[in-house]
Design a protein around this motif. Structure first.
Motif, PDB file in Angstrom:
ATOM      1  N   ALA A 286       0.832  -1.211   0.000  1.00 10.84           N
ATOM      2  CA  ALA A 286       0.000   0.000   0.000  1.00 10.84           C
ATOM      3  C   ALA A 286       0.862   1.254   0.000  1.00 10.84           C
ATOM      4  O   ALA A 286       0.485   2.280  -0.562  1.00 10.84           O
ATOM      5  N   ILE A 287       2.022   1.150   0.637  1.00 12.36           N
ATOM      6  CA  ILE A 287       2.934   2.288   0.715  1.00 12.36           C
ATOM      7  C   ILE A 287       4.323   1.866   0.253  1.00 12.36           C
ATOM      8  O   ILE A 287       4.841   0.826   0.680  1.00 12.36           O
ATOM      9  N   ASP A 288       4.904   2.649  -0.629  1.00 16.02           N
ATOM     10  CA  ASP A 288       6.292   2.429  -1.032  1.00 16.02           C
ATOM     11  C   ASP A 288       7.168   2.921   0.123  1.00 16.02           C
ATOM     12  O   ASP A 288       7.186   4.111   0.436  1.00 16.02           O
ATOM     13  N   GLU A 289       7.859   1.995   0.771  1.00 17.71           N
ATOM     14  CA  GLU A 289       8.624   2.360   1.961  1.00 17.71           C
ATOM     15  C   GLU A 289       9.702   3.400   1.679  1.00 17.71           C
ATOM     16  O   GLU A 289      10.148   4.097   2.578  1.00 17.71           O
ATOM     17  N   ARG A 290      10.081   3.521   0.422  1.00 15.17           N
ATOM     18  CA  ARG A 290      11.079   4.541   0.075  1.00 15.17           C
ATOM     19  C   ARG A 290      10.513   5.951   0.218  1.00 15.17           C
ATOM     20  O   ARG A 290      11.267   6.921   0.330  1.00 15.17           O
ATOM     21  N   ALA A 291       9.181   6.040   0.227  1.00 16.95           N
ATOM     22  CA  ALA A 291       8.533   7.353   0.345  1.00 16.95           C
ATOM     23  C   ALA A 291       8.355   7.788   1.794  1.00 16.95           C
ATOM     24  O   ALA A 291       7.971   8.931   2.063  1.00 16.95           O
ATOM     25  N   VAL A 292       8.636   6.876   2.725  1.00 14.33           N
ATOM     26  CA  VAL A 292       8.449   7.182   4.146  1.00 14.33           C
ATOM     27  C   VAL A 292       9.684   7.899   4.691  1.00 14.33           C
ATOM     28  O   VAL A 292      10.814   7.414   4.548  1.00 14.33           O
TER      29      VAL A 292
END
Length: 216
Positions: A16-22
């Motif tokens: 659901a979330i691209d961890e690189r965007a966190v």
């Protein structure tokens, strides 16, 4: 800081979330801007995954609004626990078809109803005449749990008769909780939550037991 919330959502809805965007937030030097970005990312992705996020904003989470945060986290936990209760992940659930039903009818059932049918399937295989109709009052005396666990325990260490000989409901519930933990349930519950008929926590517990021992 939003990092844990993003991780929890990915457990509930993988990818659901691209961890690189966190944003990686340093506990010693947290950036309000980056924390807000993380919270907004989690809220947006949660909404896209089908989670209700009405009236929940980044500021509500940052300020620690308990009822809003608990509601959001519960939906994520529920989604994670119920994610495998479907025919694609567990084709054997086709055995839960009732007379006169088609496969399409079964596919339309939400996970909660499939889970209830799974419990009732095992109750029908046991000596229990009761059937599960809700995850609250129906399980408060632990009889349904005792028979379910007796049926699915691969080590056959659970005896429904022994559990039901205990006159105290809390003592019975303690036996149920211990058996669930031993079977590897990925959700733990307290005996008092069973006795008090907490529907959310009992639903989560049954889902955890299913995930540990799914096949009939």
């Amino acid at each position: 800081d939003g990092m844990l919330l993003c991780r929890l959502l990915n457990e509930a809805a993988p990818g659901a979330i691209d961890e690189r965007a966190v944003n990686r937030i340093s506990p010693s030097k947290p950036s309000r801007f980056h924390v807000t970005e993380n919270q907004n990312l989690a809220i947006s992705a949660a909404k896209g995954s089908g989670i209700k996020v009405v009236n929940v904003g980044a500021e509500d989470i940052i300020e620690g609004q308990p009822h809003l945060i608990l509601g959001l986290v519960w939906q994520m936990v529920k989604m994670a626990l119920l994610s495998k209760i479907n025919l694609r992940s567990n084709p054997f659930l086709i055995r839960l078809l009732l007379e006169g039903e088609t496969l399409e009818d079964l596919l339309k059932l939400p996970p909660e109803q499939l889970l209830m049918r799974w419990v009732n399937y095992h109750l029908a295989q046991s000596s229990c005449s009761r059937r599960l109709r809700n995850f609250g009052s129906d399980v408060a005396d632990s009889e349904i749990y005792a028979h379910l666990l007796q049926q699915i325990d691969p080590g056959r260490r659970v005896s429904a008769a022994d559990v039901m000989r205990l006159g105290d409901k809390t003592a019975r519930a303690q036996q149920v909780v211990s058996a669930g933990r031993r079977l590897g349930s990925d959700f733990s519950i307290r005996p008092k939550d069973i006795v008090s008929a907490n529907e959310k926590l009992n639903l989560a517990f049954v889902a955890g037991v299913f995930n540990a021992c799914p096949a009939p």
